[in-house]
Write a protein that holds these residues in place. Structure first.
Motif, PDB file in Angstrom:
ATOM      1  N   VAL A  54       0.842  -1.206   0.000  1.00 17.29           N
ATOM      2  CA  VAL A  54       0.000   0.000   0.000  1.00 17.29           C
ATOM      3  C   VAL A  54       0.871   1.247   0.000  1.00 17.29           C
ATOM      4  O   VAL A  54       0.603   2.213  -0.722  1.00 17.29           O
ATOM      5  CB  VAL A  54      -0.960  -0.006   1.203  1.00 17.29           C
ATOM      6  N   SER A  55       1.937   1.227   0.794  1.00 15.84           N
ATOM      7  CA  SER A  55       2.838   2.381   0.877  1.00 15.84           C
ATOM      8  C   SER A  55       3.502   2.648  -0.473  1.00 15.84           C
ATOM      9  O   SER A  55       3.608   3.799  -0.906  1.00 15.84           O
ATOM     10  CB  SER A  55       3.906   2.131   1.944  1.00 15.84           C
ATOM     11  N   ARG A  56       3.936   1.558  -1.162  1.00 18.17           N
ATOM     12  CA  ARG A  56       4.567   1.722  -2.482  1.00 18.17           C
ATOM     13  C   ARG A  56       3.570   2.270  -3.496  1.00 18.17           C
ATOM     14  O   ARG A  56       3.898   3.137  -4.317  1.00 18.17           O
ATOM     15  CB  ARG A  56       5.123   0.374  -2.967  1.00 18.17           C
ATOM     16  N   LEU A  57       2.338   1.759  -3.437  1.00 21.02           N
ATOM     17  CA  LEU A  57       1.305   2.228  -4.362  1.00 21.02           C
ATOM     18  C   LEU A  57       1.002   3.710  -4.151  1.00 21.02           C
ATOM     19  O   LEU A  57       0.851   4.474  -5.115  1.00 21.02           O
ATOM     20  CB  LEU A  57       0.029   1.407  -4.194  1.00 21.02           C
ATOM     21  N   LYS A  58       0.917   4.111  -2.892  1.00 19.45           N
ATOM     22  CA  LYS A  58       0.636   5.526  -2.594  1.00 19.45           C
ATOM     23  C   LYS A  58       1.771   6.418  -3.066  1.00 19.45           C
ATOM     24  O   LYS A  58       1.542   7.519  -3.601  1.00 19.45           O
ATOM     25  CB  LYS A  58       0.400   5.710  -1.097  1.00 19.45           C
ATOM     26  N   LYS A  59       2.994   5.962  -2.881  1.00 21.15           N
ATOM     27  CA  LYS A  59       4.144   6.750  -3.329  1.00 21.15           C
ATOM     28  C   LYS A  59       4.128   6.906  -4.850  1.00 21.15           C
ATOM     29  O   LYS A  59       4.379   7.989  -5.385  1.00 21.15           O
ATOM     30  CB  LYS A  59       5.438   6.061  -2.883  1.00 21.15           C
ATOM     31  N   SER A  60       3.809   5.800  -5.547  1.00 21.75           N
ATOM     32  CA  SER A  60       3.726   5.851  -7.009  1.00 21.75           C
ATOM     33  C   SER A  60       2.595   6.769  -7.459  1.00 21.75           C
ATOM     34  O   SER A  60       2.720   7.517  -8.435  1.00 21.75           O
ATOM     35  CB  SER A  60       3.506   4.444  -7.571  1.00 21.75           C
ATOM     36  N   MET A  61       1.467   6.683  -6.736  1.00 20.08           N
ATOM     37  CA  MET A  61       0.310   7.505  -7.089  1.00 20.08           C
ATOM     38  C   MET A  61       0.604   8.987  -6.850  1.00 20.08           C
ATOM     39  O   MET A  61       0.190   9.845  -7.639  1.00 20.08           O
ATOM     40  CB  MET A  61      -0.906   7.059  -6.276  1.00 20.08           C
ATOM     41  N   CYS A  62       1.326   9.295  -5.797  1.00 19.30           N
ATOM     42  CA  CYS A  62       1.702  10.688  -5.514  1.00 19.30           C
ATOM     43  C   CYS A  62       2.511  11.266  -6.668  1.00 19.30           C
ATOM     44  O   CYS A  62       2.240  12.368  -7.157  1.00 19.30           O
ATOM     45  CB  CYS A  62       2.498  10.744  -4.209  1.00 19.30           C
ATOM     46  N   LEU A  63       3.507  10.506  -7.146  1.00 20.44           N
ATOM     47  CA  LEU A  63       4.339  10.976  -8.250  1.00 20.44           C
ATOM     48  C   LEU A  63       3.524  11.091  -9.538  1.00 20.44           C
ATOM     49  O   LEU A  63       3.722  12.021 -10.332  1.00 20.44           O
ATOM     50  CB  LEU A  63       5.516  10.011  -8.449  1.00 20.44           C
ATOM     51  N   ALA A  64       2.585  10.147  -9.731  1.00 17.70           N
ATOM     52  CA  ALA A  64       1.743  10.196 -10.934  1.00 17.70           C
ATOM     53  C   ALA A  64       0.863  11.441 -10.937  1.00 17.70           C
ATOM     54  O   ALA A  64       0.723  12.110 -11.970  1.00 17.70           O
ATOM     55  CB  ALA A  64       0.882   8.939 -11.013  1.00 17.70           C
ATOM     56  N   TYR A  65       0.261  11.753  -9.794  1.00 16.18           N
ATOM     57  CA  TYR A  65      -0.540  12.974  -9.690  1.00 16.18           C
ATOM     58  C   TYR A  65       0.319  14.205  -9.975  1.00 16.18           C
ATOM     59  O   TYR A  65      -0.101  15.142 -10.667  1.00 16.18           O
ATOM     60  CB  TYR A  65      -1.158  13.092  -8.301  1.00 16.18           C
ATOM     61  N   SER A  66       1.538  14.199  -9.437  1.00 19.87           N
ATOM     62  CA  SER A  66       2.438  15.336  -9.620  1.00 19.87           C
ATOM     63  C   SER A  66       2.806  15.515 -11.085  1.00 19.87           C
ATOM     64  O   SER A  66       2.779  16.631 -11.623  1.00 19.87           O
ATOM     65  CB  SER A  66       3.697  15.128  -8.776  1.00 19.87           C
ATOM     66  N   ASN A  67       3.138  14.413 -11.751  1.00 17.90           N
ATOM     67  CA  ASN A  67       3.485  14.495 -13.189  1.00 17.90           C
ATOM     68  C   ASN A  67       2.282  14.880 -14.036  1.00 17.90           C
ATOM     69  O   ASN A  67       2.407  15.613 -15.021  1.00 17.90           O
ATOM     70  CB  ASN A  67       4.048  13.156 -13.651  1.00 17.90           C
ATOM     71  N   GLN A  68       1.117  14.370 -13.663  1.00 15.35           N
ATOM     72  CA  GLN A  68      -0.100  14.733 -14.386  1.00 15.35           C
ATOM     73  C   GLN A  68      -0.391  16.225 -14.220  1.00 15.35           C
ATOM     74  O   GLN A  68      -0.794  16.906 -15.171  1.00 15.35           O
ATOM     75  CB  GLN A  68      -1.284  13.911 -13.873  1.00 15.35           C
ATOM     76  N   ALA A  69      -0.143  16.750 -13.027  1.00 10.78           N
ATOM     77  CA  ALA A  69      -0.316  18.186 -12.781  1.00 10.78           C
ATOM     78  C   ALA A  69       0.633  19.008 -13.645  1.00 10.78           C
ATOM     79  O   ALA A  69       0.263  20.054 -14.181  1.00 10.78           O
ATOM     80  CB  ALA A  69      -0.088  18.496 -11.305  1.00 10.78           C
ATOM     81  N   GLU A  70       1.865  18.518 -13.795  1.00 12.90           N
ATOM     82  CA  GLU A  70       2.841  19.214 -14.642  1.00 12.90           C
ATOM     83  C   GLU A  70       2.361  19.264 -16.092  1.00 12.90           C
ATOM     84  O   GLU A  70       2.486  20.294 -16.769  1.00 12.90           O
ATOM     85  CB  GLU A  70       4.196  18.514 -14.559  1.00 12.90           C
ATOM     86  N   ALA A  71       1.800  18.150 -16.578  1.00  9.12           N
ATOM     87  CA  ALA A  71       1.278  18.124 -17.948  1.00  9.12           C
ATOM     88  C   ALA A  71       0.111  19.099 -18.100  1.00  9.12           C
ATOM     89  O   ALA A  71       0.005  19.810 -19.109  1.00  9.12           O
ATOM     90  CB  ALA A  71       0.838  16.704 -18.300  1.00  9.12           C
ATOM     91  N   ARG A  72      -0.754  19.139 -17.111  1.00  5.58           N
ATOM     92  CA  ARG A  72      -1.888  20.085 -17.168  1.00  5.58           C
ATOM     93  C   ARG A  72      -1.382  21.530 -17.116  1.00  5.58           C
ATOM     94  O   ARG A  72      -1.941  22.420 -17.770  1.00  5.58           O
ATOM     95  CB  ARG A  72      -2.851  19.815 -16.017  1.00  5.58           C
TER      96      ARG A  72
END
Length: 532
Positions: A54-72
């Protein structure tokens, strides 16, 4: 051991990252969204004892949200980008990359105080040492922009002294001493909340959207302009669809119908730090936006293009600036505007008293009544301001008709000016009304004061230039044409003029261009005027 699902997620993450690095922003957002959805699914279905997964998934999801925000952010979809940042920060409240992205988005939304908070937290991260110069740049910019948005202390001197070349001045939205109230002119209007000297800044506001281009004069009213109008509509609809706040404030504008029944919005609603809860989530009504745009879109005129440093007569720009759209027309206006980049800067063009309505001249008010009526009609309204009512009574007089005919026939303009002055004396025209009539016959006055021959013949029999200038400024506000005549008069009388004359010229200049520059920059503009 890596499962098939883990492998699938790894492939998605790699694909999204690759798309991001290739700057394929829209495609990267689609893949990141798939990846984030899978993360949510696996987190919600993971066994309670599998905390590491769960911790690894959350860390990956945090980075994904951050990169998606950069694209937006790169797509200028700032509001969705902010939502992505907030989701990432829910997982890791001091995530360095997300804080940087959120700060950049907030700068673009003119939310400098909140951006500053992001960068202050980010600077505490160990990664900050590698990005020290960039972070310090963001911190300084936020402090500067926050101060400008609060004080309105803009200074364009360096840009002006460079001949309007190089990088445009950095601007922040600013709302000065103004409020929205019911107007005696039409619907709602913008009013001064305190006494203001000529040149005082009222607003600096950013366009919802603007469309610019080079159009041949032969095409200015035809297909090229229609294409630009369609592009502007598309941009406004897109901006409104991306942001509840944008759509909400646009819908506060008039669509040209039932003006008297419209609510009077609080000026604070238009500040960038307004409470987001005030802006409900509504479906965008394109027809409504079209009607609002038809009434409120603003064309960049030649004065603004000169300030932009564009010399082409074929330059054309049109946009929507919400708060300045509340400013009504009057044939004796007290406010002027000019454009820098996507911003419109509005200042008073003569001294204004607290409670006075702020007005623009939607068209050239240095024109006779009959011409102004035609121009008002082309805008879709009849002007019933005090100047128009006064001139309607005066223009029925036979002498006025004779003077207008004299101008049309190219008679001695000095004689026309002399006759008008004599008529105003006999008719006991006083105060601001004199300025009104002199502005209506501006073409004649400017020809006389610009001609040495006519001045030799009529100079002793008509008012001095200083009297004329003061009268017209009181009647219709400062204008670049008045400033030019004044400076040419100084030049004819021996050059740079004395201290008193130059102080008068500086005050006129502030009325035309606003208090947004130091004396040296204003002198530079005055010199350019005498050379043109």
């Amino acid at each position: 051991m890596e499962t098939e699902e883990d492998e699938k997620m790894q492939i998605l993450r790699s694909k999204a990252t690759d798309l991001l690095l290739r700057e394929e922003w829209r495609e990267s957002i689609k893949v990141y969204s798939q990846f984030i959805s899978l993360c949510h699914y696996h987190i919600s279905n993971a066994p309670q004892i599998d905390t590491d997964r769960v911790s690894r998934l959350k860390k990956s999801m945090c980075l994904a949200y951050s990169n998606q925000a950069e694209a937006r952010f790169r797509l200028r979809d700032f509001n969705q980008g902010l939502k992505d940042c907030d989701e990432a920060l829910k997982i890791e409240n001091a995530h360095f990359k997300t804080l940087l992205c959120k700060g950049k988005i907030l700068i673009n939304l003119d939310r400098y105080d909140l951006a500053l908070q992001c960068f202050k937290i980010a600077v505490l991260d160990p990664q900050a040492s590698v990005n020290c110069e960039m972070l310090n740049g963001f911190l300084e910019k936020c402090k500067k922009m926050e101060s400008l948005s609060r004080t309105g202390g803009f200074d364009f001197s360096d840009w002006i002294l460079s001949g309007f070349r190089g990088k445009l001045p950095e601007l922040a939205e600013y709302i000065g001493p103004v409020e929205i109230k019911k107007s005696e002119i039409s619907g709602r209007g913008l009013f001064a909340t305190k006494n203001l000297d000529s040149g005082s800044l009222l607003l600096v506001t950013k366009a919802v959207a603007v469309e610019r281009g080079i159009l041949p004069q032969s095409d200015i009213d035809n297909s090229g302009q229609l294409v630009m109008w369609k592009n502007l509509v598309d941009k406004v609809v897109d901006s409104a669809g991306k942001c509840n706040r944008t759509y909400h404030v646009i819908c506060k504008l008039s669509n040209g119908e039932e003006e008297e029944s419209l609510e009077v919005p609080d000026i604070d609603l238009f500040r960038r730090d307004a409470d987001e809860s005030l802006f409900s989530n509504e479906k965008v009504d394109k027809g409504r936006l079209l009607n609002i745009l038809d009434v409120n879109s603003l064309i960049e005129d030649m004065i603004s293009t000169k300030v932009l440093g564009k010399s082409s007569n074929d330059y054309y720009g049109v946009g929507l600036w919400v708060l300045s759209s509340f400013i009504n027309h009057c044939c004796y206006p007290n406010a002027k505007r000019f454009h820098i980049g996507d911003y419109v800067i509005v200042h008073v063009s003569r001294d204004v008293k607290a409670g006075e309505e702020l007005t623009f001249g939607y068209f050239d008010v240095f024109s006779p009544l009959c011409n102004r009526k035609k121009m008002a009609s082309s805008w879709g309204f009849d002007c019933n301001c005090k100047r128009c009512k006064f001139e309607e009574g005066i223009c029925s007089k036979q002498e006025m008709k004779e003077m207008e005919i004299g101008i049309e026939r190219g008679l001695d303009l000095g004689g026309v000016v002399y006759k008008l002055e004599e008529c105003m004396r006999r008719w006991m025209v006083r105060g601001r009304a004199k300025g009104h009539l002199r502005a209506s016959f501006w073409m004649a006055y400017s020809e006389v004061f610009g001609s040495e021959k006519l001045m030799r013949k009529w100079g002793r029999r008509i008012p001095a230039m200083e009297t004329l200038v003061e009268s017209i400024v009181d009647g219709v506000g400062s204008d670049a044409r008045i400033l030019k005549v004044f400076m040419e008069g100084i030049k004819r009388n021996g050059g740079s003029g004395g201290v008193v004359e130059m102080e008068k010229a500086m005050k006129l200049g502030r009325g035309v261009y606003g208090k947004v520059m130091k004396k040296q920059a204003m002198k530079s503009i005055l010199e350019l005027i005498t050379q043109s």
